[in-house]
Design a protein around this motif. Structure first.
Motif, PDB file in Angstrom:
ATOM      1  N   PHE A 222       1.033  -1.226   0.139  1.00  0.00           N
ATOM      2  CA  PHE A 222      -0.058  -0.026  -0.127  1.00  0.00           C
ATOM      3  C   PHE A 222       0.923   1.161   0.068  1.00  0.00           C
ATOM      4  O   PHE A 222       1.655   1.270   0.957  1.00  0.00           O
ATOM      5  CB  PHE A 222      -0.927  -0.028   1.211  1.00  0.00           C
ATOM      6  N   HIS A 263       0.611  -2.552   7.234  1.00  0.00           N
ATOM      7  CA  HIS A 263      -0.284  -1.457   6.834  1.00  0.00           C
ATOM      8  C   HIS A 263      -1.499  -1.189   7.981  1.00  0.00           C
ATOM      9  O   HIS A 263      -1.954  -1.754   8.802  1.00  0.00           O
ATOM     10  CB  HIS A 263      -1.030  -2.363   5.826  1.00  0.00           C
ATOM     11  N   THR A 278      -2.773   0.421  -4.079  1.00  0.00           N
ATOM     12  CA  THR A 278      -2.776  -1.130  -3.563  1.00  0.00           C
ATOM     13  C   THR A 278      -2.230  -1.750  -4.851  1.00  0.00           C
ATOM     14  O   THR A 278      -2.516  -1.838  -5.875  1.00  0.00           O
ATOM     15  CB  THR A 278      -4.047  -1.511  -3.279  1.00  0.00           C
TER      16      THR A 278
END
Ligand code: ATP
Ligand code: MG
Length: 445
Positions: A222, A263, A278
């Motif tokens: 991410f 994350h 992502t």
């Protein structure tokens, strides 16, 4: 090198066992051959790229002031009992018993051995800071070896270890490694993004993984898309300069970039939506600061300025050397084959003789081949009797970034063809000019 004398066992068929493109192309291009699950022989073409990657790593480590050395692959279990990792490592560790019934193991990493070397030889703060590294084979009995060299059981790794008197010094070593890794990957034509990660069995507080974005990557990542615009480039860096290294670290790690292990959706949502990405990534390296974890467990202390014995602060730093071949191919290929970045290409350019046996074409190829070698370059000359189409297919598959094509028709007009593997663009020019252009590309003109 003349192809007729080289060992390049290219495969026409796509091997059924290979699920991802890098594995397919490495097998088809005759770079590797599986010896048993997750264990490979490095055939000449693959070995050449491995060496190129290794050379870049050595060069960048030297720049950063780190000292090369080499430790054995087979180690005694006793050291690992001292650190507590002999049991903790679990089934991934390949355990071996020698003829005297002594417990040995094939090194999955080398914190224990280097700490033992350190404690036997260093006793004063005056000998710090110290960073040593090796490029050596490792073995981890992965439950699911797959994707060729990407997740092998035996794999080649650069592992480095820093010893420092204070936490501040060790954090500088950490920053220095981050900077030198940025340079290292860029020289291989890769963008590897440092991402905050989880420390796993190595243990420790601070750690970043370097990830190459690729659909086939095993990690979910991410990040803020701004990060992909950053380039280290050829800026000058003084690795002893604490502020300078810190500034580079901040530049490259201040934007959101994390693996699924660390994350945090709430923090991620603060990134403007248009920049939130992502994706998947391949881990090609990791750096750790773990403080006094091993030095305390194993008694690696030095006397400080006041004569007190203090445990040293340590970190370790790894690059997946063999995995990098897969990562580079995942990042740089098309449907015809590999496209090597100039920094790691196994041969600098290919020479294709369209009509082997034609006296003029043969002579022109020989001359180009010799001229490139005289410049210190390493060309691959296809002097075989294959048809032109098959020669092109092989060159495209093995991915040399430049190709010089020589045929009787062009030679009548005094020209050969120079083609870029990446863009497919060709230009006709006299043989000497083609050689000069290749020399210029590789900076040997
Ligand atoms: P992974 O999470 O992919 O299993 P790791 O975090 O356990 O890797 P490290 O201990 O950080 O691995 O090792 C340093 C580098 O060695 C990794 O960043 C990776 O590029 C490479 N590497 C680790 N395991 C393998 C493997 N089984 N095959 C090939 N390369 C590997
Ligand atoms: Mg890792």
């Amino acid at each position: 090198m003349r192809l007729s004398r080289y060992f390049l066992p290219v495969l026409k068929e796509t091997p059924a066992e290979a699920q991802i493109v890098s594995h397919r192309y490495m097998l088809r291009a005759g770079m590797i051959k599986q010896a048993s699950a997750g264990i490979y022989s490095w055939l000449p073409l693959g070995y050449k790229v491995l060496r190129k990657i290794e050379d870049i790593i050595h060069d960048e480590q030297r720049r950063a002031g780190h000292i090369p050395m080499l430790m054995p692959t087979i180690q005694s279990a006793d050291l690992w009992r001292e650190s507590g990792r002999y049991d903790a490592y679990g089934a991934e560790m390949l355990r071996i018993t020698d003829r005297h019934d002594r417990d040995m193991l094939y090194t999955p990493t080398a914190e224990e051995l280097i700490t033992d070397i350190f404690r036997a030889n260093v006793s004063s703060y005056r000998d710090l800071p110290l960073t040593m590294y090796q490029i050596q084979w490792k073995f981890r009995d992965e439950i699911r070896p797959r994707f060729g060299v990407m997740r092998g059981r035996e794999f080649y790794m650069k592992d480095g270890y820093n010893f420092d008197l204070t936490k501040e010094d060790a954090l500088h070593a950490y920053n220095r490694h981050l900077v030198s890794y940025l340079r290292t990957y860029e020289r291989m034509g890769l963008q590897a993004i440092p991402m905050r990660a989880d420390s796993g069995p190595i243990g420790g507080d601070d750690t970043h993984e370097f990830l190459v974005l690729a659909e086939t990557g095993e990690s979910e990542v991410f990040y803020d898309s701004e990060i992909t615009e950053l380039k280290f480039g050829d800026r000058a860096i003084d690795y002893d300069n604490v502020e300078q290294c810190q500034a580079v670290l901040e530049e490259f790690t201040s934007r959101y970039a994390r693996t699924d292990e660390t994350h945090d959706e709430a923090v991620f949502n603060q990134v403007p939506e248009a920049r939130r990405r992502t994706a998947r990534g391949i881990e090609v390296g990791q750096i750790f600061y773990f403080g006094t974890k091993y030095s305390e467990a194993m008694g690696a202390t030095v006397s400080d300025k006041d004569g007190n014995q203090v445990p040293v602060h340590m970190g370790s730093h790894g690059i997946g050397v063999s995995r990098l071949l897969g990562a580079i191919i995942e990042a740089s290929h098309d449907d015809r084959g590999i496209i090597w970045p100039e920094g790691v290409t196994p041969f600098h350019c290919g020479i294709v003789n369209l009509k082997t046996g034609d006296a003029e074409a043969d002579a022109a190829c020989e001359k180009i081949h010799a001229a490139l070698i005289a410049l210190g370059l390493d060309p691959l000359y296809d002097d075989t009797n294959e048809r032109a189409g098959a020669k092109f297919a092989t060159m495209d598959l093995i991915g040399l970034p430049w190709r010089i094509t020589v045929g009787p028709r062009g030679l009548k007009n005094g020209v050969v063809e120079l083609t870029s593997r990446r863009t497919g663009e060709s230009e006709e020019l006299p043989p000497e000019a083609a050689v000069a252009k290749i020399a210029e590309i590789y900076g040997v003109a």
